[in-house]
Scaffold this motif. Sequence first.
Motif, short mmCIF file in Angstrom:
data_model
loop_
_atom_site.label_atom_id
_atom_site.label_comp_id
_atom_site.label_asym_id
_atom_site.label_seq_id
_atom_site.Cartn_x
_atom_site.Cartn_y
_atom_site.Cartn_z
N GLY A 1 148.07 9.21 -19.40
CA GLY A 1 148.33 9.02 -18.77
C GLY A 1 148.56 8.02 -17.91
O GLY A 1 149.81 7.47 -17.06
N THR A 2 147.68 7.02 -17.65
CA THR A 2 147.75 4.92 -17.35
C THR A 2 148.88 4.42 -18.01
O THR A 2 149.84 3.78 -17.43
CB THR A 2 146.71 4.63 -17.43
N ILE A 3 148.96 4.87 -19.11
CA ILE A 3 150.04 4.29 -19.86
C ILE A 3 151.52 4.57 -19.46
O ILE A 3 152.77 4.02 -18.93
CB ILE A 3 150.05 4.45 -21.27
N PHE A 4 151.97 5.94 -19.02
CA PHE A 4 152.77 6.43 -18.17
C PHE A 4 153.48 6.19 -17.24
O PHE A 4 154.06 6.20 -16.54
CB PHE A 4 152.96 8.20 -18.74
N LEU A 5 151.93 6.08 -16.71
CA LEU A 5 151.85 5.33 -14.81
C LEU A 5 152.39 3.50 -15.14
O LEU A 5 153.37 3.51 -13.83
CB LEU A 5 150.68 5.75 -14.36
N PHE A 6 152.12 3.15 -15.64
CA PHE A 6 152.44 2.01 -15.76
C PHE A 6 153.79 1.77 -16.73
O PHE A 6 154.57 0.94 -15.74
CB PHE A 6 150.81 0.99 -16.79
N MET A 7 154.06 2.17 -17.18
CA MET A 7 155.81 2.73 -17.38
C MET A 7 156.61 2.93 -16.26
O MET A 7 157.97 2.48 -16.27
CB MET A 7 156.12 3.92 -18.61
N TYR A 8 155.91 3.69 -16.06
CA TYR A 8 156.81 3.98 -14.17
C TYR A 8 156.76 3.01 -13.50
O TYR A 8 157.84 2.43 -12.63
CB TYR A 8 156.31 5.34 -13.32
N LEU A 9 155.66 2.72 -12.53
CA LEU A 9 155.19 1.91 -11.68
C LEU A 9 156.31 0.13 -12.79
O LEU A 9 156.27 -0.30 -11.28
CB LEU A 9 154.10 1.06 -11.74
N PHE A 10 155.90 -0.34 -13.69
CA PHE A 10 156.57 -1.35 -13.60
C PHE A 10 158.48 -2.01 -14.98
O PHE A 10 158.91 -2.20 -15.33
CB PHE A 10 155.89 -2.28 -14.51
N GLY A 11 158.53 -0.37 -14.80
CA GLY A 11 159.49 0.26 -14.75
C GLY A 11 160.73 -0.15 -14.11
O GLY A 11 160.89 -0.65 -13.02
N THR A 12 162.04 -0.07 -15.28
CA THR A 12 163.53 -0.79 -13.64
C THR A 12 164.53 0.26 -13.17
O THR A 12 164.64 0.54 -12.62
CB THR A 12 164.81 -1.39 -14.78
N LEU A 13 163.54 1.82 -14.10
CA LEU A 13 164.37 3.33 -13.82
C LEU A 13 163.26 4.30 -12.69
O LEU A 13 162.92 5.28 -13.67
CB LEU A 13 164.87 3.88 -15.41
N LYS A 14 162.70 4.08 -12.20
CA LYS A 14 162.61 4.29 -11.27
C LYS A 14 162.87 5.73 -10.68
O LYS A 14 161.87 6.62 -10.17
CB LYS A 14 161.62 3.65 -9.94
N HIS A 15 164.20 5.60 -10.32
CA HIS A 15 164.77 6.78 -10.36
C HIS A 15 164.74 8.33 -11.18
O HIS A 15 164.30 9.81 -11.07
CB HIS A 15 166.17 7.21 -9.48
N GLU A 16 164.18 7.60 -12.13
CA GLU A 16 163.76 8.74 -13.64
C GLU A 16 162.40 9.02 -13.60
O GLU A 16 161.44 8.08 -13.78
CB GLU A 16 164.31 8.33 -14.93
#
Length: 682
Positions: free
Chosen positions: A205-220
């Motif tokens: 869950g933490t890995i996916f949260l960081f993927m969302y927070l630091f990713g470029t496609l936050k609308h996804e």
Amino acid sequence: MKHLVVLLFLSLPLLAAPSISEGTLDLRNYRLTPKSIIRLDGDWSFFWNTFSSYPTIQELPREHTFTIPGFWNSHTHEEVQLGPYGFATYYLTILLPEDRPPILGINSNAANTALRLEINGTEIHASGIPGESRHESTPKYLPRYSFFRADHDTLHVTLHISNFEDAKGGPWFPLVFGGADALRGIRLGNMQRELFYFGSTLIMGTIFLFMYLFGTLKHEKYELFFSLSCYTAALRISLTGERFLIRIFLDIPWEFFLRLEYATLSLLILFYSYCIFFFFRKIYSPRILKLITYTSVGYILFFCVTPPQIFTRTITPYLIFIALMLGYLLLVNLRGACQKIHTAQALLAGNIIVFISAIHDILANTLIFIRPPLLPAGVFILLLTQAGIIAYSFARTKHHTIHLIKKLRRTNEALTAFLPREFLALLNKQDLTTVNLGDQVSGDMTILFAEFQQRDGVKRHITMEELNDHLSYISPVISYNNGFIDKYLHNGLMCIFPSSCQDGITAATEIVSATEQNNSPLDISLGLHRGTVILGTVGSQRRIDTTVISDTVNISSRIQALSKIYGSKITVTQEIIDTPQVKDAFTYRILDSVRVKGKNFPITVYEVLDGLREREFTMKCATIDLFYTALESFLQEKYTHALTKFLHIREQTPEDPVINMYIERCNSALKGPSRQATTKNI
């Protein structure tokens, strides 16, 4: 691995062990060892609305039995079907063999909603406080592994259970009896397995949260909702099974943990529905998503404001709703896999496992069969598929990124051919992406103009092949001497030397020398001047170009044009010669004094002799002193004396255009004042 095998045995009937009959388990002919495990499933003596302990319980008639595990809601007692609320005593007699371990144990996992376990009249475990009324009882779920000495041949096992809160009452999970070593192994295995599932789910869950927070496609928001699903699943794992979260916070009321357990179930289906929606947006029905959202949120609000006696009655229909929604999510995933959506096949495998384990746990919750919960394992397998998807996506992204990096490098290399790196460095820019319209810098720099002509004197266009061949050995010379080509002009180029005049003069002499040594069909003439220039970007946001703005550029260009008149290879201004690094390092001679349009004072120009062919260089050097004497007479208007000396020089250097120019000027001056030599305008 040993503990997993033990757990597997727990989920299967143990055919070798005797069964319970009429409240008695006879183990006298059974080989009971420290590794033995016996499930206490079967018909226990049952005493409704009675709390009795050993030895007084032996005086009661054992007329009724009850099958453990099971809820007493559907049990008929004295021709009356029992409801969910009440209290009861379960009694079992265990006849032990003479050859038995000294320490035995029993696992009393859970019951609705308060439990007390006694062995031979001694309490060895309590989960809450059983009572004869709601006010006297205190509910709690607290699994316990209890150990005791086997000092007697007969064990009298008594269970006191009361329920005045839940919609179902009674022991709903099997009790396990056996050797101490086996039960310790089960306890350790359960804790290790659940903590492993808890930690793995939390980390994912933490890995996916960081993927969302630091990713470029936050609308996804797939990563966000999968992260929330993982956190919810981790919380639910800590609330079920061994319930290690409850063990940590023993003082928190039972109702809080019950509501939290129900809430995690609703939030898990809610978050994972959104996760699947964002993964398969094109084929997921928004109406179904709204249905799941409203139902889950409404259900959470419902059991937050109602007592357990009410909201626990709704768990069975809600579990059916969850099963239907999981089936829909699985169908969406299947359609996505058929449409070959990226990584849908891998996700489908994990969702099938989750669906099967969820249906299994729903059936086990209703006591259709008795098995340990599989949903934590199913969620873990789903996480493994997600880890595989991440690894595959990262590998694919890495390969694609490497390809893009190589392509970007090639693009940058191609772009730097149009915009020199040295120009970027002067603007204090690292790359082209940081260049903005209007960026500029000013400073003293040396500007060099070069023009190519056909050496044979025939006026024709220089071919592209001739020009590129000539530039192939000129460009490295310019770079080596800390300069760069700013622009390619018609049959020529413009260069900038930001550091010193010596760099520009050295480059010029080496260019002339390289041209001669390579027997180029092109001849070259160079003009240099030093002064303050402004470098920057001009244009519009859609089209930006670089430029150099100053009189220095204009003068350099005009000085280069004079080379055709003077027949010189390298023509420079007084500003170049006056530089200390140049004055004593090169051989040069004065050429003329010229007036530039827009300037109020004339400019003295010089010819640099370094780089010429040896014969030409030697002849011009040999006549420098005589040339300066003649030039001095000319400037003093002693034209006859000057003419004599220039004629003498021409005898030694008949091909020197400068000498012929001054001879012509002397003759013109001698013919009359109207033709007197004057400063040349350029």
